[in-house]
Scaffold this motif. Structure first.
Motif, mmCIF file in Angstrom:
data_model
loop_
_atom_site.group_PDB
_atom_site.id
_atom_site.type_symbol
_atom_site.label_atom_id
_atom_site.label_comp_id
_atom_site.label_asym_id
_atom_site.label_seq_id
_atom_site.Cartn_x
_atom_site.Cartn_y
_atom_site.Cartn_z
ATOM 1 N N MET A 42 0.540 -0.563 -2.301
ATOM 2 C CA MET A 42 0.498 -1.850 -1.191
ATOM 3 C C MET A 42 1.807 -2.192 -0.649
ATOM 4 S SD MET A 42 -2.912 -2.037 -1.205
ATOM 5 C CE MET A 42 -2.900 -3.411 0.101
ATOM 6 N N ASN A 43 2.968 -1.933 -1.229
ATOM 7 C CA ASN A 43 4.080 -2.471 -0.982
ATOM 8 C C ASN A 43 4.369 -1.332 0.265
ATOM 9 O OD1 ASN A 43 5.100 -4.892 -1.592
ATOM 10 N ND2 ASN A 43 6.191 -4.047 -3.362
ATOM 11 N N GLY A 44 4.195 -0.297 -0.068
ATOM 12 C CA GLY A 44 4.537 0.787 0.747
ATOM 13 C C GLY A 44 3.888 0.863 1.940
ATOM 14 N N LEU A 45 2.482 0.519 2.020
ATOM 15 C CA LEU A 45 1.629 0.417 3.102
ATOM 16 C C LEU A 45 2.149 -0.788 4.134
ATOM 17 C CD1 LEU A 45 -1.096 1.892 4.038
ATOM 18 C CD2 LEU A 45 -2.339 -0.485 3.043
ATOM 19 N N SER A 46 2.270 -2.015 3.506
ATOM 20 C CA SER A 46 2.846 -3.146 4.141
ATOM 21 C C SER A 46 4.120 -2.629 5.071
ATOM 22 C CB SER A 46 2.737 -4.251 3.364
ATOM 23 O OG SER A 46 3.887 -4.465 3.011
ATOM 24 N N SER A 51 7.231 -1.630 9.695
ATOM 25 C CA SER A 51 8.241 -1.168 10.258
ATOM 26 C C SER A 51 7.717 -0.545 11.784
ATOM 27 C CB SER A 51 8.819 -0.009 9.738
ATOM 28 O OG SER A 51 8.153 1.029 9.379
ATOM 29 N N SER A 52 6.371 -0.101 11.555
ATOM 30 C CA SER A 52 5.689 0.406 13.078
ATOM 31 C C SER A 52 5.653 -0.704 13.764
ATOM 32 C CB SER A 52 4.573 1.125 12.669
ATOM 33 O OG SER A 52 3.244 0.508 12.589
ATOM 34 N N MET A 261 -2.512 -9.899 5.090
ATOM 35 C CA MET A 261 -3.592 -9.128 4.757
ATOM 36 C C MET A 261 -3.312 -8.041 3.404
ATOM 37 S SD MET A 261 -5.744 -6.214 7.192
ATOM 38 C CE MET A 261 -4.674 -4.965 6.541
ATOM 39 N N THR A 262 -2.262 -7.429 3.777
ATOM 40 C CA THR A 262 -2.015 -6.224 2.792
ATOM 41 C C THR A 262 -1.674 -6.954 1.355
ATOM 42 O OG1 THR A 262 0.304 -6.411 3.557
ATOM 43 C CG2 THR A 262 -1.083 -4.427 4.159
ATOM 44 N N SER A 263 -1.081 -8.320 1.466
ATOM 45 C CA SER A 263 -0.853 -9.007 0.104
ATOM 46 C C SER A 263 -2.016 -9.630 -0.576
ATOM 47 C CB SER A 263 0.431 -10.037 0.262
ATOM 48 O OG SER A 263 -0.157 -10.903 1.357
ATOM 49 N N SER A 264 -3.080 -10.223 0.478
ATOM 50 C CA SER A 264 -4.088 -10.676 -0.184
ATOM 51 C C SER A 264 -4.934 -9.380 -0.862
ATOM 52 C CB SER A 264 -4.985 -11.470 0.761
ATOM 53 O OG SER A 264 -5.472 -10.779 1.732
ATOM 54 N N MET A 346 -0.904 11.549 -1.827
ATOM 55 C CA MET A 346 -1.661 11.031 -0.428
ATOM 56 C C MET A 346 -0.731 10.689 0.667
ATOM 57 S SD MET A 346 -4.231 8.420 -2.382
ATOM 58 C CE MET A 346 -3.144 7.537 -3.328
ATOM 59 N N ASP A 347 0.550 11.518 0.753
ATOM 60 C CA ASP A 347 1.221 11.122 1.826
ATOM 61 C C ASP A 347 1.433 9.612 2.015
ATOM 62 O OD1 ASP A 347 3.130 12.017 3.263
ATOM 63 O OD2 ASP A 347 1.642 12.370 5.079
ATOM 64 N N MET A 348 1.864 8.732 1.247
ATOM 65 C CA MET A 348 2.073 7.302 1.454
ATOM 66 C C MET A 348 3.452 7.103 0.813
ATOM 67 S SD MET A 348 -1.543 5.764 0.246
ATOM 68 C CE MET A 348 -1.305 4.031 0.364
ATOM 69 N N THR A 349 4.033 5.875 1.478
ATOM 70 C CA THR A 349 5.158 5.380 1.121
ATOM 71 C C THR A 349 4.966 4.625 -0.075
ATOM 72 O OG1 THR A 349 5.586 5.354 3.481
ATOM 73 C CG2 THR A 349 7.301 4.350 2.047
ATOM 74 N N VAL A 350 5.875 4.858 -1.282
ATOM 75 C CA VAL A 350 6.035 4.246 -2.358
ATOM 76 C C VAL A 350 6.925 3.256 -2.693
ATOM 77 C CG1 VAL A 350 5.789 4.407 -4.816
ATOM 78 C CG2 VAL A 350 4.561 5.903 -3.349
#
Lengths: 391, 256
Positions: A42-46, A51-52, A261-264, A346-350
């Protein structure tokens, strides 16, 4: 007093019955690991999303006109005037007209998004051109059919050949390529590299809609972005006289909204993972109760030698806490490893959060203490005579 | 040192009342070696539990080193046990997961003695019973006799004023049993107060004083005729003289 000995004893009994210890710790391991994995992802996602958004500029304000039944629109001149009248708050502006088009060159074609902008847009959004030039004032004024293409388009349409000066067909009409954008996202489809910029005056034709309903503006000072927003809103209200006919959003608000949103979302997921921590705690309590019964005689011996209630209590609580924190450490290691593995798959930032690691560890120690309390209390209350006689 | 006054221990088993100890008065002095002998069910174990501060009497008074312990709470009793009593059990009661040294250290751990001193004292106790070389072994690696020595060392480690031995030879063969008893006698010779609890007359004979218990009452006391409690207690000086005389006689009897 006998903390060290209790700890050593706890480690010893963990080592002697490895299978049992592992099964006892399993609940904690799974709980801690899933918390760590979820928080990292979730951290990676947010971070990705932030950054985008940040790449679009934190000083950017977006104006959207919904209309709401009125035919009144916001003209480019009105926005220009607004910017000119408020130089202390607003810096630049650009209309933003988007259209989905099919771009063709020779036999190659791609479906992509065309964005109609003016000459300020590259500056406002930090869009860099590697070759040729960006849209210029003269292009918009004369409605010239020129375009600046993204790296993805250059790759798909021109296959490595120099695109500058060539003509591409956007929904059938010919546009001259005047610039090539810098590659920022590995030329992937749907990324920031998959875009074509044209003069906004030309884009209104591609979009089949002469109205320009979206503008980007930049604030002079990011810290005063709220004032800049108010300036725009006041103007908008004087034009539309209806707060629902338009919307002004600042990029930092959007970043905030995304983060919220991501943190909730993370909180909900971590809460679910937390349930397995509680289940793990119950597992520890169960084994500790068995252990207390098995060691009744030992408790009797210790009491006969002068162990007080608190000594026995401490021994069993330390044992439970040692078991659960060992589980916590294994869970943390496993969780971080699994998070990186999942990130690759899953090609996600961790982004592992050290806060989450610290919290997961202290929660697992806490669980040992809380769930060890009841069995420890049972042990501490034993009558030494009965305990000594126990077989 | 130990003074029981009209001690009763009564258990209520539903309707029935079981008098495990039925009015026992007893005095054991410093440096005595006394054996409490009785059949199973005679109340000798209950008697030992009370003397050992593992249990409190239903009524009556128990003075240990002039301190009334008959109404103490759990933790207070634990402290008394820790500071003044050393236990030797029939089943040795060593903790299997701990090595010999750690077992012997235990009473000192609960006393709050510092690690360095604790290890020193434990080694000293092990040296006394002659198995210092086994201190890193686990109890399961030792023979029964050796384990009992460890438990004696553990009883000695805290330097208690009284050593309570509950059937110390019960699980040992005759030869090792005899060695253990001789060792207890030696300890007594060095000034330790020792109370033996046994059903075996052969064991009890090693003590200078034999107290026989039956049905919760003292029926025979070689160091003293069956005590008559309060009335008799008034004449303390005279009694003291009698008492001191008797153990010597008993000691001579043992030697023969």
């Amino acid at each position: 007093m006998n903390f060290k000995q209790s700890f050593r004893l706890a480690i010893k009994s963990l080592k002697t019955s490895k299978m049992r210890s592992f099964l006892t710790m399993l609940g904690i391991i799974i709980g801690v690991a899933s918390v760590i994995i979820l928080v990292s992802l979730m951290n990676g996602l947010s971070q990705d999303m932030t950054s985008s958004f940040e790449s679009m500029g934190t000083n950017t304000l977006t104006v959207n006109v919904m209309g709401r039944g009125t035919n009144r629109t916001l003209s480019v001149e009105e926005v220009e005037t607004l910017v000119e009248e408020n130089p202390e708050y607003l810096d630049q502006y650009s209309p933003r007209v988007t259209a989905s088009v099919t771009a063709k060159y020779d036999v190659n074609s791609v479906s992509t998004t065309v964005i109609g902008v003016n000459e300020f847009y590259d500056d406002m959004q930090s869009v860099a051109v590697t070759e040729g030039r960006f849209i210029q004032y003269i292009d918009t004024l004369r409605r010239l059919k020129v375009c600046v293409i993204g790296a993805y388009e250059a790759q798909e349409l021109f296959e490595g050949a120099d695109p500058i000066g060539e003509t591409v067909k956007l929904n059938g009409s010919s546009y001259k390529v005047v610039g090539l954008l810098e590659e920022t996202a590995d030329s992937e489809e749907g990324s920031d590299d998959d875009v074509i910029y044209v003069p906004y005056t030309a884009a209104t034709r591609l979009a089949d809609n002469a109205r320009i309903s979206s503008y980007y503006l930049t604030a002079v000072d990011t810290d005063e972005i709220e004032t800049s927003k108010t300036v725009i809103e006041n103007m908008m209200y004087s034009v539309f006289e209806d707060e629902n006919a338009y919307r002004v959003t600042s990029m930092s608000e959007m970043i905030e909204a995304v983060n919220e949103m991501t943190s909730s979302m993370a909180l909900v997921l971590v809460g679910i993972a937390g349930i397995s921590l509680v289940v793990g705690g119950i597992g520890i309590m169960n084994i500790m109760l068995v252990s207390v019964t098995e060691r009744t005689r030992e408790i009797g011996i210790r009491k006969s030698l002068g162990a007080k209630r608190k000594d026995i209590m401490r021994q069993f609580i330390i044992e439970a806490a040692t078991t659960s924190s060992a589980g916590g450490i294994i869970g943390i290691i496993f969780g971080i490893g699994a998070a990186y593995a999942a990130g690759v798959i899953m090609d996600m930032t961790v982004v592992p959060s050290w806060n989450a690691v610290a919290i997961a560890f202290s929660v697992s120690v806490g669980i040992g203490i809380v769930f060890g309390y009841f069995p420890a209390n049972k042990a501490a209350k034993m009558n030494p005579i009965d305990a000594l006689r126990y077989d | 040192m130990i003074r029981l006054e009209e001690v009763y221990k009564i258990y209520n088993m539903g309707e029935n009342e079981v008098r495990a100890i039925d009015g026992v008065s007893l005095e054991i002095r410093e440096n005595e070696m006394a054996a409490i002998i009785g059949q199973s069910g005679s109340g000798k174990s209950t008697c030992m539990n009370i003397i050992g501060c593992l249990d409190v009497p239903t009524s009556g008074k128990y003075y240990l080193n002039d301190q009334d312990v008959s109404h103490m709470k759990d933790d207070e009793l634990a402290e008394v046990r820790n500071k003044t009593l050393g236990f030797i059990f029939q089943q040795y009661n060593l903790i299997h997961k701990l090595n010999v040294l750690e077992n012997v250290e235990l009473p000192l751990v609960y006393k709050g003695v510092h690690e360095k001193e604790r290890i020193e004292a434990a080694r000293e106790a092990l040296r006394k019973v002659g198995i210092e070389d086994k201190m890193n072994n686990l109890p399961s690696q030792l023979s029964g006799g050796q384990q009992q020595r460890v438990s004696i060392a553990r009883a000695l480690a805290g330097n208690p004023s009284i050593i309570l031995a509950d059937e110390p030879t019960g699980a040992l063969d005759t030869k090792t049993g005899k060695e253990v008893l001789e060792f207890l006698q030696k300890l007594n010779g060095e000034g330790n107060t020792i109370i033996l609890i046994t059903h075996d007359m052969g064991v009890a004979e090693k003590a200078k004083r034999i107290i026989r218990i039956s049905d919760g009452k003292i029926v025979e006391d070689s160091g003293h005729s069956v005590p008559k409690t309060e009335h008799e207690r008034s004449g303390i000086p005279g009694k003291g003289n009698v008492k001191r005389a008797v153990p010597k006689a008993a000691g001579m009897g043992d030697a023969v």
